[in-house]
Design an enzyme around this catalytic site. Sequence first.
Site, PDB file in Angstrom:
ATOM      1  N   GLN A   1      30.439  48.058  54.096  1.00 57.10           N
ATOM      2  CA  GLN A   1      30.554  47.912  52.740  1.00 57.10           C
ATOM      3  C   GLN A   1      30.696  46.158  52.552  1.00 57.10           C
ATOM      4  O   GLN A   1      31.648  45.770  52.916  1.00 57.10           O
ATOM      5  CB  GLN A   1      31.170  48.432  51.802  1.00 57.10           C
ATOM      6  CG  GLN A   1      30.721  48.185  50.376  1.00 57.10           C
ATOM      7  CD  GLN A   1      31.565  49.422  49.480  1.00 57.10           C
ATOM      8  OE1 GLN A   1      32.097  50.293  50.135  1.00 57.10           O
ATOM      9  NE2 GLN A   1      31.490  49.231  48.248  1.00 57.10           N
TER      10      GLN A   1
ATOM     11  N   SER B   1      35.139  49.937  58.732  1.00 52.31           N
ATOM     12  CA  SER B   1      35.260  51.017  57.647  1.00 52.31           C
ATOM     13  C   SER B   1      33.944  51.851  57.422  1.00 52.31           C
ATOM     14  O   SER B   1      33.853  52.748  58.387  1.00 52.31           O
ATOM     15  CB  SER B   1      35.296  50.168  56.327  1.00 52.31           C
ATOM     16  OG  SER B   1      35.821  50.899  55.121  1.00 52.31           O
ATOM     17  N   LEU B   2      32.846  51.678  56.563  1.00 49.84           N
ATOM     18  CA  LEU B   2      31.999  52.511  56.324  1.00 49.84           C
ATOM     19  C   LEU B   2      31.179  52.706  57.719  1.00 49.84           C
ATOM     20  O   LEU B   2      30.488  53.675  58.060  1.00 49.84           O
ATOM     21  CB  LEU B   2      31.057  52.272  55.212  1.00 49.84           C
ATOM     22  CG  LEU B   2      29.683  52.772  55.172  1.00 49.84           C
ATOM     23  CD1 LEU B   2      30.005  54.214  54.563  1.00 49.84           C
ATOM     24  CD2 LEU B   2      28.557  51.939  54.056  1.00 49.84           C
TER      25      LEU B   2
ATOM     26  N   ARG C   1      32.203  60.513  50.493  1.00 50.05           N
ATOM     27  CA  ARG C   1      33.135  59.377  50.569  1.00 50.05           C
ATOM     28  C   ARG C   1      33.039  58.338  49.423  1.00 50.05           C
ATOM     29  O   ARG C   1      33.842  57.822  48.885  1.00 50.05           O
ATOM     30  CB  ARG C   1      33.173  58.954  51.796  1.00 50.05           C
ATOM     31  CG  ARG C   1      34.093  57.661  52.253  1.00 50.05           C
ATOM     32  CD  ARG C   1      33.674  57.131  53.596  1.00 50.05           C
ATOM     33  NE  ARG C   1      34.559  56.248  53.958  1.00 50.05           N
ATOM     34  CZ  ARG C   1      34.634  54.895  53.833  1.00 50.05           C
ATOM     35  NH1 ARG C   1      33.699  54.209  53.421  1.00 50.05           N
ATOM     36  NH2 ARG C   1      35.575  54.162  54.403  1.00 50.05           N
TER      37      ARG C   1
ATOM     38  N   HIS D   1      41.876  51.254  51.434  1.00 47.25           N
ATOM     39  CA  HIS D   1      42.646  51.206  52.454  1.00 47.25           C
ATOM     40  C   HIS D   1      44.045  51.002  52.052  1.00 47.25           C
ATOM     41  O   HIS D   1      44.505  50.082  52.973  1.00 47.25           O
ATOM     42  CB  HIS D   1      41.829  50.253  53.571  1.00 47.25           C
ATOM     43  CG  HIS D   1      40.434  50.567  53.800  1.00 47.25           C
ATOM     44  ND1 HIS D   1      40.289  51.767  54.809  1.00 47.25           N
ATOM     45  CD2 HIS D   1      39.250  49.908  53.685  1.00 47.25           C
ATOM     46  CE1 HIS D   1      38.939  51.728  55.059  1.00 47.25           C
ATOM     47  NE2 HIS D   1      38.353  50.793  54.318  1.00 47.25           N
TER      48      HIS D   1
ATOM     49  N   GLN E   1      41.392  57.083  57.305  1.00 48.14           N
ATOM     50  CA  GLN E   1      40.834  55.823  57.389  1.00 48.14           C
ATOM     51  C   GLN E   1      40.786  55.347  55.776  1.00 48.14           C
ATOM     52  O   GLN E   1      41.030  54.253  55.638  1.00 48.14           O
ATOM     53  CB  GLN E   1      39.465  55.900  58.176  1.00 48.14           C
ATOM     54  CG  GLN E   1      38.837  54.587  57.898  1.00 48.14           C
ATOM     55  CD  GLN E   1      37.526  54.416  57.625  1.00 48.14           C
ATOM     56  OE1 GLN E   1      36.978  54.907  56.538  1.00 48.14           O
ATOM     57  NE2 GLN E   1      36.707  53.909  58.645  1.00 48.14           N
TER      58      GLN E   1
END
Length: 780
Positions: free
Chosen positions: A9, A86-87, A111, A191, A239
Site C-alpha cells: 500500500q 506488507s500487503l 484484510r 503494524h 503481520q
Amino acid sequence: MKAWLFAGQGSQRAGMGEALFDRFPEYEAVADRVLGESVRALCLEDPDGRLHRTRWTQPALYVVNALACAQATAEGRAPDVLAGHSLGEYNALLAAGCFGFETGLRIVRRRGELMGEADGGAMLAVVGLAPEAVRALLDRSGATDVDLANLNTATQVVVSGPAGSMKAVRAAVRATPGARCVPLAASGAFHSRHMRPAQERFAAFLATIAFRPPRIPVLANVTGRPYPADGVADLLARQIASPVRWHETLRELVRRGVDEVREFGPRPMLLPMWKSVLAEPDAEPERKREPDAVARARREPRSRPGSASVPLRVVRETPAAPEPEVVGDPAAARLGSAEFREDHDVRYAYLAGSMFRGVSSVELVARLGRAGLRGYFGAGGLDLGTVEQALTTLARTPGLDGRYGVNLLHDLTRPGAEDALTALLLRHDVRHVEAAAFTAVTPALVRFRFTGAHRAADGTPVAVRTLIAKCSRPEVAAHFMAPPAEGLLRRLLAEGSLTPAEAEAARGLPVAQDVCVEGDSAGHTDGGVSLALVPTTAALAEEMTARHGYARRLRVGACGGLGTPEAVAAAFVLGADFVVTGSVNQCSPQAGTSDAVKDLLAALDVQDTAYAPAGDLFELGSRVQVVRKGTLFAARANKLYQLYRRHTGLDDLDEATLAWLEHDCLRAPLAEAWSRTCAHYRDTGRVHEIERAEREPRHRMALLFRSYFARTNRAAQEGDPAERANYQVHCGPAAGAFNRCVAGTALEPWRERHVERIAELLMTGAARILAERLAAYTRP
C-alpha cells in the site's frame, strides 16, 4: 539468484494495470465477482477517490500485482526467492502457490475491510535515524504508546500509534539533528499493538482457509526469514500487528546471494531500499567489485510499468515513498524562512494557493497536508453549505493535523458573505486563511486573525491563527503589515466579536505576519512584475517591523509565474521568505476541474494565455488572466465588455450583435436568459440587483453579460463538451513554463502530476540551481 519483490500500500495510482486487464480477462472477471464491482474502473478511473481508501486500495493493488506477475510468468520467467512489503506479501505467497488468485483476493478483501475500520491512529516516517535511536526518541518524548511499524532500511523507520501522540514524536524528531519525519496517509496505527483486535478477527477468518506450503521460498515480514511449510495463517495474522522487518528481509536476500531483483508494483518503492542495503559496509564483497556492470545497467532504459528488473545495486531513480510521495530534500528544506516553516508546520517554505470554486479541492489540500505541505481550499464562489461540507471532510481526514487552509475572497458584489464565511471558519476552528482581492483590511479579517489571540507568560502577544495576505501593491501591503486600526478593534469589541484580551494582544501584532506579493498570475491580476514588487515589499516589511517594534519580523512571499525551478530560485534570490504556486496545481489529478480542462492545460505554452474582464467585477473593468489556446472565451468576454462600454442598454444593440449574443454567448433567447439571471439573483438573496436593473437598462445589460462568465466557468469545471469553445479557465504563463520543464519526463502526462510531486520538483530543483550557481560564481 533472482528475487521478485512485491510493493504494498502506497504504491497505488490511478491508471495502474491499464496494459494488463485486456491480457488477462479471466482474472478481471473473478475480481469483479469477488468485489462486486468493476476492478478495471476502480484501478483506471478511481471513482470517488476510493483507490486511496484502505478497504479498496488493498484488493485493487493485489489484483494489479497479480496480473503483472502472471505476465512475467507467461514470459517464462521465474524467481528463486520471493518477498513482499506488507500487503505485497500476499502476492509473494500467491506466486509461491500457497493459494489461488480468488482465495488470495478474498483474504485481502477481508484484510482491507478490517484495517479500513481502524481509526484514531497515525503513522509517521522517520528518516535519518537507526531503529535504536528512534526507540530512544520515543522514550524521551513520552510516546510510550507508539511502536516501530516498518523497519525499512538502516535509517528509515515508520512509527505507528494514536494520532494524539504523534505531535510529540514529530517535535522530537524535528529537534534531532540529521533527522526528518513525514506523516503518512494512514487512518489507523497499522503494524502496531493497536491493531491486535483486528488481528484476532483476521486470525479467525484465516482459520477457515486451507493454505498450501510455498513452492518457492517466501521471506516473511514478521521474521525476515522464510515461511515454514505450515505457518502461513499464523504469520499473516501476526503481520497486521507486528513490525514489517523489511531491512532484515533485504539483508537475508543479500546473504542468500541474490544478485538480481525485480519489483512488481505501479510505483517503484522497494528498489531504492535494495540499493541502500547493498551500499551498507558489510554487504557481500562480490557486489562491490562490479562497477562496470553497474554503469552499464544505469544506462539501460527503464522497464515497462508494472514491474522492474534491476541487476545488482541498480535501481530506478524514482525515490521510494508512500502515497502521497513525501521524500524530501535537505537543501530544499533550507530555502526561505525557517521561522515560516516552523509557524506553518510545513517541510518547505512552499504553499499551494487557492483556486476559485473548489478547483483547489479537498483532495488537493488533503494530499498536500499528508505530504507535510499546505494548500488552501478554494472557497471563493461556493455556497456556505458546500464549504462547510469541505471543512468537515478535511477535519476528519487522517494525517493532516490541521495542516490545511481556506481561501477568503473579497467580493464587493455580496455584502455580508465575507462575515458569514468568517463565522463558519471560526466555528470549525480553521487556523489558516489566505486572503485575496482585498484592497483594505476588513472587520472579518481582523476577527479571524485575532480570535484566540493572547499574551504569553512573558507578555509577548501571540496569535493562534495565520493569515496570508495576497497583495500586488505596496500601499495595500502596508495596511496588512500594520496592527489593526483602533476603530476596527473598538467595533469588534462592541459587537462581541473579539474579547478585550484578544483586542489587547492584537494591538501588538500585524494583521498578517505573512504578505504574499502577487505578480502577474492566473485569475485576478494587476499585471504586476515580481522583479520589482518582491524586493520593494521585502524592504517595506523590514521598515514596518522596525516601526512597530514587532518581536518577530514580517515575512514576504512571492506568487505568480512560478512554473519552473528557475523561477522559484529567482523568487528566493529576490528576497522571498516563501513561495506560493497556483496555475501548475490546476493541471493535477487532485484539482477540482474537468479532465477536458486538464488536457487543455497540459498542452499550453507560455504564450497561450490572455486577459479578459473579470465576471465578478465586470463593470469596474477588472481583469483576469485566462487560457487563450483552444477556447474563444477571452475574445468573446472582451467583446462583451466593449459592448458594455459603448452602449446604454440591450435596446441599443443592432440585430447582428443580438444574434451573436444569443447564439454564441447566452445560448438562449434574451428573454429566457434574463429569466434565468433573475432566478439566480433571487435564489442568492440579491433581489435589489433585479430591481436596479429594471430601473437602469445598462445595469440589466451588465447582469446579463455577467451570466456568461458564471456559465463558462461552470462549463469548464464540468467539462461540458458542447461548451468547449466557451471554457473559462483561469491560468497564468506558469502552466506553459511547467509543461516545457517536464516535457519528456515522468511528469509530462498530467495524471502523474500529483501536487506533492510538483512541489518536490520545483523546490528541489530550485535548491540544486542555486547551489550550482553559487559554486560557479565562487569557483577560482
